[in-house]
Design a protein around this motif. Structure first.
Motif, PDB file in Angstrom:
ATOM      1  N   PHE A 147     -11.207   1.232  40.869  1.00  0.00           N
ATOM      2  CA  PHE A 147     -11.895   1.696  39.645  1.00  0.00           C
ATOM      3  C   PHE A 147     -12.256   3.328  40.197  1.00  0.00           C
ATOM      4  O   PHE A 147     -11.744   3.662  41.356  1.00  0.00           O
ATOM      5  CB  PHE A 147     -13.399   1.063  39.815  1.00  0.00           C
ATOM      6  CG  PHE A 147     -14.327   1.298  40.731  1.00  0.00           C
ATOM      7  CD1 PHE A 147     -15.231   2.270  40.780  1.00  0.00           C
ATOM      8  CD2 PHE A 147     -14.289   0.555  41.974  1.00  0.00           C
ATOM      9  CE1 PHE A 147     -16.024   2.613  41.908  1.00  0.00           C
ATOM     10  CE2 PHE A 147     -15.049   0.765  43.036  1.00  0.00           C
ATOM     11  CZ  PHE A 147     -16.113   1.664  42.859  1.00  0.00           C
ATOM     12  N   ASP A 148     -12.524   4.012  39.373  1.00  0.00           N
ATOM     13  CA  ASP A 148     -12.827   5.469  39.707  1.00  0.00           C
ATOM     14  C   ASP A 148     -14.204   5.883  40.323  1.00  0.00           C
ATOM     15  O   ASP A 148     -15.130   6.288  39.704  1.00  0.00           O
ATOM     16  CB  ASP A 148     -12.635   6.267  38.421  1.00  0.00           C
ATOM     17  CG  ASP A 148     -12.442   7.786  38.519  1.00  0.00           C
ATOM     18  OD1 ASP A 148     -12.499   8.276  39.592  1.00  0.00           O
ATOM     19  OD2 ASP A 148     -12.022   8.558  37.499  1.00  0.00           O
ATOM     20  N   ALA A 149     -14.167   5.717  41.609  1.00  0.00           N
ATOM     21  CA  ALA A 149     -15.211   5.996  42.449  1.00  0.00           C
ATOM     22  C   ALA A 149     -15.535   7.351  42.407  1.00  0.00           C
ATOM     23  O   ALA A 149     -16.971   7.604  42.403  1.00  0.00           O
ATOM     24  CB  ALA A 149     -14.891   5.544  43.749  1.00  0.00           C
ATOM     25  N   LYS A 183     -22.099  -3.947  42.944  1.00  0.00           N
ATOM     26  CA  LYS A 183     -22.159  -2.432  42.166  1.00  0.00           C
ATOM     27  C   LYS A 183     -23.780  -2.030  42.855  1.00  0.00           C
ATOM     28  O   LYS A 183     -23.706  -0.902  42.927  1.00  0.00           O
ATOM     29  CB  LYS A 183     -22.436  -2.800  40.639  1.00  0.00           C
ATOM     30  CG  LYS A 183     -20.748  -3.022  40.235  1.00  0.00           C
ATOM     31  CD  LYS A 183     -20.787  -3.084  38.728  1.00  0.00           C
ATOM     32  CE  LYS A 183     -19.356  -3.410  38.126  1.00  0.00           C
ATOM     33  NZ  LYS A 183     -19.338  -3.310  36.595  1.00  0.00           N
ATOM     34  N   THR A 239     -15.588   9.610  39.787  1.00  0.00           N
ATOM     35  CA  THR A 239     -16.275   9.828  38.548  1.00  0.00           C
ATOM     36  C   THR A 239     -17.671   9.012  38.739  1.00  0.00           C
ATOM     37  O   THR A 239     -18.715   9.641  38.205  1.00  0.00           O
ATOM     38  CB  THR A 239     -15.665   9.444  37.520  1.00  0.00           C
ATOM     39  OG1 THR A 239     -14.221  10.332  37.443  1.00  0.00           O
ATOM     40  CG2 THR A 239     -16.192   9.586  36.140  1.00  0.00           C
ATOM     41  N   GLU A 240     -17.561   7.867  38.999  1.00  0.00           N
ATOM     42  CA  GLU A 240     -18.824   6.755  38.847  1.00  0.00           C
ATOM     43  C   GLU A 240     -19.931   7.438  39.680  1.00  0.00           C
ATOM     44  O   GLU A 240     -21.000   7.255  39.554  1.00  0.00           O
ATOM     45  CB  GLU A 240     -18.624   5.200  39.393  1.00  0.00           C
ATOM     46  CG  GLU A 240     -19.532   4.329  39.119  1.00  0.00           C
ATOM     47  CD  GLU A 240     -19.026   2.797  39.218  1.00  0.00           C
ATOM     48  OE1 GLU A 240     -19.915   2.114  39.567  1.00  0.00           O
ATOM     49  OE2 GLU A 240     -17.954   2.805  38.606  1.00  0.00           O
ATOM     50  N   TYR A 241     -19.517   8.036  40.899  1.00  0.00           N
ATOM     51  CA  TYR A 241     -20.587   8.249  42.042  1.00  0.00           C
ATOM     52  C   TYR A 241     -20.951   9.568  41.821  1.00  0.00           C
ATOM     53  O   TYR A 241     -21.365  10.364  42.920  1.00  0.00           O
ATOM     54  CB  TYR A 241     -20.542   7.666  43.276  1.00  0.00           C
ATOM     55  CG  TYR A 241     -20.392   6.241  43.153  1.00  0.00           C
ATOM     56  CD1 TYR A 241     -21.173   5.483  42.733  1.00  0.00           C
ATOM     57  CD2 TYR A 241     -19.025   5.408  43.669  1.00  0.00           C
ATOM     58  CE1 TYR A 241     -21.144   3.925  42.902  1.00  0.00           C
ATOM     59  CE2 TYR A 241     -18.975   4.094  43.665  1.00  0.00           C
ATOM     60  CZ  TYR A 241     -20.014   3.482  43.233  1.00  0.00           C
ATOM     61  OH  TYR A 241     -20.103   2.071  43.316  1.00  0.00           O
ATOM     62  N   CYS A 242     -20.388  10.706  41.105  1.00  0.00           N
ATOM     63  CA  CYS A 242     -20.347  11.903  41.364  1.00  0.00           C
ATOM     64  C   CYS A 242     -21.866  12.650  41.161  1.00  0.00           C
ATOM     65  O   CYS A 242     -21.959  13.644  41.576  1.00  0.00           O
ATOM     66  CB  CYS A 242     -19.262  12.863  40.047  1.00  0.00           C
ATOM     67  SG  CYS A 242     -20.249  12.364  38.358  1.00  0.00           S
ATOM     68  N   ASP A 301     -11.018  -4.327  38.843  1.00  0.00           N
ATOM     69  CA  ASP A 301     -12.371  -4.005  39.503  1.00  0.00           C
ATOM     70  C   ASP A 301     -13.177  -5.210  38.925  1.00  0.00           C
ATOM     71  O   ASP A 301     -13.517  -5.450  37.950  1.00  0.00           O
ATOM     72  CB  ASP A 301     -13.014  -2.631  38.473  1.00  0.00           C
ATOM     73  CG  ASP A 301     -14.521  -2.429  38.759  1.00  0.00           C
ATOM     74  OD1 ASP A 301     -15.105  -3.087  39.806  1.00  0.00           O
ATOM     75  OD2 ASP A 301     -14.945  -1.748  38.097  1.00  0.00           O
ATOM     76  N   LYS A 353     -23.789   1.232  45.272  1.00  0.00           N
ATOM     77  CA  LYS A 353     -24.644   2.240  44.714  1.00  0.00           C
ATOM     78  C   LYS A 353     -25.818   2.973  45.726  1.00  0.00           C
ATOM     79  O   LYS A 353     -25.912   4.010  45.856  1.00  0.00           O
ATOM     80  CB  LYS A 353     -25.091   2.181  43.400  1.00  0.00           C
ATOM     81  CG  LYS A 353     -25.902   3.502  42.736  1.00  0.00           C
ATOM     82  CD  LYS A 353     -26.326   3.443  41.472  1.00  0.00           C
ATOM     83  CE  LYS A 353     -26.961   4.498  40.752  1.00  0.00           C
ATOM     84  NZ  LYS A 353     -27.312   4.497  39.313  1.00  0.00           N
TER      85      LYS A 353
END
Length: 136
Positions: free
Chosen positions: A127-129, A92, A131-134, A85, A96
Protein backbone atom coordinates in the motif's frame (compact mmCIF):
# COMPACT_ATOMS: atom_id res chain seq x y z
CA UNK A 1 21.54 7.28 19.55
CA UNK A 2 22.08 6.99 15.82
CA UNK A 3 20.63 9.57 13.43
CA UNK A 4 17.23 8.42 12.15
CA UNK A 5 16.28 9.91 8.77
CA UNK A 6 13.44 7.55 7.82
CA UNK A 7 10.86 5.22 9.26
CA UNK A 8 10.40 2.41 6.75
CA UNK A 9 7.04 0.63 6.59
CA UNK A 10 7.06 -3.01 5.46
CA UNK A 11 4.86 -6.03 5.09
CA UNK A 12 6.28 -9.44 5.97
CA UNK A 13 5.26 -10.80 2.54
CA UNK A 14 3.64 -13.76 4.29
CA UNK A 15 0.09 -14.84 4.85
CA UNK A 16 -1.56 -13.44 7.94
CA UNK A 17 -1.33 -16.68 9.88
CA UNK A 18 2.47 -16.43 9.94
CA UNK A 19 3.89 -16.06 13.43
CA UNK A 20 6.59 -13.73 14.67
CA UNK A 21 8.62 -16.78 15.74
CA UNK A 22 8.41 -18.33 12.27
CA UNK A 23 9.47 -15.05 10.67
CA UNK A 24 12.42 -14.77 13.07
CA UNK A 25 13.47 -18.38 12.36
CA UNK A 26 13.45 -17.60 8.62
CA UNK A 27 15.74 -14.59 9.11
CA UNK A 28 18.22 -16.45 11.27
CA UNK A 29 18.14 -19.95 9.74
CA UNK A 30 17.43 -19.27 6.06
CA UNK A 31 18.96 -15.83 5.53
CA UNK A 32 21.72 -16.12 8.14
CA UNK A 33 20.96 -12.71 9.64
CA UNK A 34 22.33 -11.90 13.08
CA UNK A 35 19.83 -9.03 13.57
CA UNK A 36 16.08 -8.97 12.96
CA UNK A 37 14.54 -7.56 9.82
CA UNK A 38 12.44 -5.01 11.68
CA UNK A 39 12.31 -3.16 14.96
CA UNK A 40 8.57 -3.82 15.26
CA UNK A 41 6.04 -6.26 13.80
CA UNK A 42 2.29 -5.68 14.06
CA UNK A 43 0.31 -8.90 14.35
CA UNK A 44 -3.14 -9.31 12.74
CA UNK A 45 -4.90 -8.62 16.06
CA UNK A 46 -3.02 -5.31 16.31
CA UNK A 47 -0.49 -6.41 18.93
CA UNK A 48 2.84 -4.63 18.43
CA UNK A 49 5.90 -6.81 19.05
CA UNK A 50 9.24 -5.06 19.48
CA UNK A 51 12.10 -7.15 18.10
CA UNK A 52 15.01 -4.74 18.49
CA UNK A 53 15.97 -1.68 20.46
CA UNK A 54 15.77 1.56 18.47
CA UNK A 55 19.53 1.96 18.86
CA UNK A 56 20.07 -1.35 17.03
CA UNK A 57 20.40 -1.58 13.24
CA UNK A 58 17.95 -4.01 11.64
CA UNK A 59 17.80 -5.49 8.11
CA UNK A 60 14.81 -3.73 6.51
CA UNK A 61 16.25 -1.85 3.50
CA UNK A 62 19.66 -2.80 2.13
CA UNK A 63 22.03 0.16 2.10
CA UNK A 64 19.87 2.37 4.34
CA UNK A 65 19.50 0.45 7.60
CA UNK A 66 21.95 2.52 9.63
CA UNK A 67 19.52 5.46 9.56
CA UNK A 68 16.16 3.62 9.66
CA UNK A 69 13.56 2.41 12.05
CA UNK A 70 11.88 -0.59 10.35
CA UNK A 71 8.22 -1.37 11.06
CA UNK A 72 6.21 -4.20 9.49
CA UNK A 73 2.78 -5.76 9.58
CA UNK A 74 2.21 -9.49 9.16
CA UNK A 75 0.71 -10.03 5.73
CA UNK A 76 0.98 -8.17 2.45
CA UNK A 77 0.38 -11.00 -0.03
CA UNK A 78 -2.65 -12.97 -1.17
CA UNK A 79 -3.02 -16.76 -1.43
CA UNK A 80 -1.09 -16.69 -4.74
CA UNK A 81 1.81 -14.62 -3.42
CA UNK A 82 0.67 -11.40 -5.11
CA UNK A 83 0.89 -8.06 -3.25
CA UNK A 84 -2.29 -7.04 -1.47
CA UNK A 85 -3.12 -4.60 1.28
CA UNK A 86 -4.67 -7.06 3.69
CA UNK A 87 -4.06 -5.14 6.91
CA UNK A 88 -6.72 -5.81 9.48
CA UNK A 89 -8.47 -2.92 11.24
CA UNK A 90 -6.34 -3.72 14.30
CA UNK A 91 -3.14 -3.54 12.27
CA UNK A 92 -4.16 -0.25 10.68
CA UNK A 93 -4.88 1.31 14.06
CA UNK A 94 -1.72 -0.03 15.71
CA UNK A 95 0.51 0.92 12.77
CA UNK A 96 -0.79 4.47 12.82
CA UNK A 97 -0.36 4.76 16.60
CA UNK A 98 3.16 3.30 16.46
CA UNK A 99 4.18 5.58 13.61
CA UNK A 100 2.77 8.64 15.43
CA UNK A 101 4.80 7.69 18.51
CA UNK A 102 7.98 7.18 16.46
CA UNK A 103 7.44 10.44 14.60
CA UNK A 104 7.28 12.28 17.95
CA UNK A 105 10.62 10.70 18.90
CA UNK A 106 12.15 11.42 15.48
CA UNK A 107 10.30 14.48 14.12
CA UNK A 108 12.61 14.93 11.13
CA UNK A 109 12.23 11.30 9.99
CA UNK A 110 10.34 10.69 6.77
CA UNK A 111 7.78 7.87 6.86
CA UNK A 112 7.67 5.86 3.65
CA UNK A 113 7.19 2.35 2.36
CA UNK A 114 10.04 0.00 1.56
CA UNK A 115 9.17 0.36 -2.13
CA UNK A 116 9.90 4.12 -2.03
CA UNK A 117 13.63 3.68 -1.41
CA UNK A 118 16.02 3.94 -4.37
CA UNK A 119 16.70 0.74 -6.31
CA UNK A 120 14.02 -1.26 -4.48
CA UNK A 121 12.04 -3.49 -6.80
CA UNK A 122 9.38 -4.69 -4.37
CA UNK A 123 5.76 -3.73 -3.77
CA UNK A 124 6.34 -3.81 -0.02
CA UNK A 125 4.34 -2.81 2.02
CA UNK A 126 1.58 -3.44 -0.58
CA UNK A 127 0.00 0.00 0.00
CA UNK A 128 1.18 3.61 -0.38
CA UNK A 129 2.56 4.26 3.11
CA UNK A 130 4.18 7.52 2.01
CA UNK A 131 0.78 9.02 1.13
CA UNK A 132 -1.19 7.37 3.93
CA UNK A 133 1.11 8.60 6.67
CA UNK A 134 2.29 11.91 5.18
CA UNK A 135 0.42 14.00 7.75
CA UNK A 136 1.85 12.30 10.84
Amino acid sequence: MREITHIAVHCTATNQIATVDAIKRYWYNELGWKSPGYHFIVEPDGKVVQLAELSQVTNGVRGFNSSLINVAYIGGIDAHGRPIDNRTPGQKKSLKNLLMHLKKQFPAAIIQGHCHFPNVRKDCPSFDAKTEYCLL
